[in-house]
Scaffold this motif. Structure first.
Motif, PDB file in Angstrom:
ATOM      1  N   PHE A   9       0.828  -1.210   0.000  1.00 27.41           N
ATOM      2  CA  PHE A   9       0.000   0.000   0.000  1.00 27.41           C
ATOM      3  C   PHE A   9       0.864   1.263   0.000  1.00 27.41           C
ATOM      4  O   PHE A   9       0.490   2.273  -0.592  1.00 27.41           O
ATOM      5  N   PHE A  10       2.051   1.182   0.645  1.00 32.56           N
ATOM      6  CA  PHE A  10       2.935   2.350   0.673  1.00 32.56           C
ATOM      7  C   PHE A  10       3.589   2.555  -0.689  1.00 32.56           C
ATOM      8  O   PHE A  10       3.766   3.703  -1.131  1.00 32.56           O
ATOM      9  N   ARG A  11       3.934   1.455  -1.360  1.00 33.12           N
ATOM     10  CA  ARG A  11       4.509   1.577  -2.705  1.00 33.12           C
ATOM     11  C   ARG A  11       3.496   2.185  -3.670  1.00 33.12           C
ATOM     12  O   ARG A  11       3.850   3.023  -4.512  1.00 33.12           O
ATOM     13  N   LEU A  12       2.234   1.768  -3.560  1.00 30.71           N
ATOM     14  CA  LEU A  12       1.191   2.352  -4.403  1.00 30.71           C
ATOM     15  C   LEU A  12       1.028   3.846  -4.115  1.00 30.71           C
ATOM     16  O   LEU A  12       0.856   4.655  -5.040  1.00 30.71           O
ATOM     17  N   ALA A  13       1.070   4.190  -2.839  1.00 35.05           N
ATOM     18  CA  ALA A  13       0.950   5.603  -2.472  1.00 35.05           C
ATOM     19  C   ALA A  13       2.111   6.408  -3.036  1.00 35.05           C
ATOM     20  O   ALA A  13       1.925   7.534  -3.535  1.00 35.05           O
ATOM     21  N   LEU A  14       3.317   5.864  -2.988  1.00 34.87           N
ATOM     22  CA  LEU A  14       4.492   6.556  -3.496  1.00 34.87           C
ATOM     23  C   LEU A  14       4.399   6.755  -5.008  1.00 34.87           C
ATOM     24  O   LEU A  14       4.670   7.856  -5.526  1.00 34.87           O
ATOM     25  N   ILE A  15       3.994   5.701  -5.712  1.00 32.79           N
ATOM     26  CA  ILE A  15       3.823   5.822  -7.173  1.00 32.79           C
ATOM     27  C   ILE A  15       2.734   6.847  -7.495  1.00 32.79           C
ATOM     28  O   ILE A  15       2.864   7.662  -8.414  1.00 32.79           O
ATOM     29  N   GLY A  16       1.659   6.813  -6.694  1.00 35.12           N
ATOM     30  CA  GLY A  16       0.556   7.736  -6.923  1.00 35.12           C
ATOM     31  C   GLY A  16       0.966   9.194  -6.778  1.00 35.12           C
ATOM     32  O   GLY A  16       0.631  10.033  -7.628  1.00 35.12           O
ATOM     33  N   VAL A  17       1.721   9.523  -5.714  1.00 35.85           N
ATOM     34  CA  VAL A  17       2.107  10.922  -5.514  1.00 35.85           C
ATOM     35  C   VAL A  17       3.091  11.388  -6.583  1.00 35.85           C
ATOM     36  O   VAL A  17       3.072  12.551  -6.993  1.00 35.85           O
ATOM     37  N   LEU A  18       3.939  10.481  -7.075  1.00 43.73           N
ATOM     38  CA  LEU A  18       4.886  10.860  -8.119  1.00 43.73           C
ATOM     39  C   LEU A  18       4.161  11.180  -9.429  1.00 43.73           C
ATOM     40  O   LEU A  18       4.468  12.179 -10.097  1.00 43.73           O
ATOM     41  N   ILE A  19       3.197  10.338  -9.777  1.00 46.62           N
ATOM     42  CA  ILE A  19       2.470  10.570 -11.034  1.00 46.62           C
ATOM     43  C   ILE A  19       1.614  11.814 -10.950  1.00 46.62           C
ATOM     44  O   ILE A  19       1.617  12.666 -11.848  1.00 46.62           O
ATOM     45  N   ILE A  20       0.864  11.928  -9.865  1.00 48.82           N
ATOM     46  CA  ILE A  20      -0.040  13.073  -9.748  1.00 48.82           C
ATOM     47  C   ILE A  20       0.735  14.367  -9.545  1.00 48.82           C
ATOM     48  O   ILE A  20       0.224  15.462  -9.866  1.00 48.82           O
ATOM     49  N   SER A  21       1.962  14.294  -9.041  1.00 51.00           N
ATOM     50  CA  SER A  21       2.779  15.492  -8.906  1.00 51.00           C
ATOM     51  C   SER A  21       3.072  16.107 -10.271  1.00 51.00           C
ATOM     52  O   SER A  21       3.087  17.334 -10.421  1.00 51.00           O
ATOM     53  N   VAL A  22       3.296  15.258 -11.250  1.00 48.73           N
ATOM     54  CA  VAL A  22       3.571  15.746 -12.599  1.00 48.73           C
ATOM     55  C   VAL A  22       2.346  16.450 -13.174  1.00 48.73           C
ATOM     56  O   VAL A  22       2.426  17.598 -13.645  1.00 48.73           O
ATOM     57  N   SER A  23       1.198  15.777 -13.123  1.00 50.30           N
ATOM     58  CA  SER A  23      -0.009  16.380 -13.695  1.00 50.30           C
ATOM     59  C   SER A  23      -0.446  17.617 -12.924  1.00 50.30           C
ATOM     60  O   SER A  23      -0.867  18.622 -13.511  1.00 50.30           O
ATOM     61  N   ALA A  24      -0.333  17.576 -11.594  1.00 46.52           N
ATOM     62  CA  ALA A  24      -0.733  18.731 -10.793  1.00 46.52           C
ATOM     63  C   ALA A  24       0.161  19.935 -11.071  1.00 46.52           C
ATOM     64  O   ALA A  24      -0.309  21.078 -11.116  1.00 46.52           O
ATOM     65  N   ALA A  25       1.453  19.700 -11.277  1.00 41.70           N
ATOM     66  CA  ALA A  25       2.369  20.799 -11.574  1.00 41.70           C
ATOM     67  C   ALA A  25       2.081  21.403 -12.942  1.00 41.70           C
ATOM     68  O   ALA A  25       2.115  22.629 -13.115  1.00 41.70           O
ATOM     69  N   VAL A  26       1.795  20.558 -13.929  1.00 37.31           N
ATOM     70  CA  VAL A  26       1.474  21.064 -15.277  1.00 37.31           C
ATOM     71  C   VAL A  26       0.185  21.881 -15.246  1.00 37.31           C
ATOM     72  O   VAL A  26       0.126  23.001 -15.770  1.00 37.31           O
TER      73      VAL A  26
END
Length: 269
Positions: A9-26
């Protein structure tokens, strides 16, 4: 802290924040450039209407929130163009209407509404594999559209009138980016919740804007700041056992304040 990576669950959370960080920044770079930060709050609170209606009708609340988000964001653009309503006034309308509808249907829903707190305050540790795929597909689509129409997006973000005179497809670009903003907001609700979403879409870009001013570098710097803050917040929250969303926003706000102080000191020298 690295021991936390042993948990799926922590690995999924880490992947999730990395991906959404890109889209949120754009997305954040676009709305900062258009001076539309308030639309995040308006669409975010309009999503609450979709959540309440989804629970009341027994439908998927995320799907209903997406419908409300896209509808409200397009409604703001439509009222602004068709009736010459100021965008901040249109945002106030959808903000109030969405919250009123959400409160009404949550109250009418029999029994306790499950997971409502996760939508309000966020719970990144509940992100599933399906959420990761949704984040990834959206981010790829967003980056593809950005690569195809980068120059047009930049011109439309900074000067609508010049873009129209130049013959650019302003309506098409604005509509697609408005839909992208709405979808990003819906997907990010599971990450930081309704209450803290605006901070994630604005603070990294405001921090980057302290040091760079061109659209491309601003976007890339925002991605780095967002990703670093999100990963740091996730690990720190796991250690001290507090909600990740609050830590992430606090880190982003701290980085922003430090950046402003450093910039002021450099200017003095």
């Amino acid at each position: 802290m690295l021991e936390m990576l042993d948990y799926p669950f922590f690995r999924l959370a880490l992947i999730g924040v990395l991906i959404i960080s890109v889209s949120a920044a754009v997305i954040g770079t676009y709305i900062i450039s258009r001076r539309l930060v308030a639309i995040c709050g308006g669409v975010t609170h309009a999503c609450f209407g979709g959540l309440g209606l989804g629970y009341f009708l027994g439908l998927n609340p995320i799907v209903m929130a997406a419908v409300f988000a896209v509808g409200s964001s397009l409604g703001v653009e439509w009222m602004s163009r068709r009736f010459h309503v100021r965008e901040d006034s249109a945002i106030a309308v959808v903000w109030a209407l969405g919250m009123a509808i959400g409160v009404l249907f949550v109250f009418l829903t029999p029994g306790y509404v499950p997971e409502l707190n996760s939508f309000l305050f966020g719970n990144i540790l509940t992100v599933t594999t399906g959420d990761i795929w949704a984040f990834a597909i959206f981010t790829v689509a967003l980056l593809a559209f950005l690569a195809m129409y980068f120059k047009e997006i930049v011109v439309c973000a900074f000067d609508h009138d010049f873009a129209r005179v130049s013959g650019l497809p302003v309506t098409f670009i604005t509509t697609v980016m408005t839909v992208m903003v709405a979808l990003c907001i819906v997907l990010t609700i599971r990450l930081v919740g309704v209450m803290l979403l605006m901070s994630m879409l604005s603070l990294p870009m405001m921090t980057a804007e302290t040091w760079v001013h061109r659209f491309g570098p601003l976007m890339r710097f925002s991605v780095v700041i967002s990703a670093v803050c999100c990963v740091a917040g996730l690990f720190i929250s796991a250690v001290i056992d507090v909600p990740a969303s609050a830590i992430i926003v606090l880190i982003m706000a701290t980085v922003f304040i430090i950046s402003r102080i450093l910039r002021a000191l450099i200017h003095r020298r």
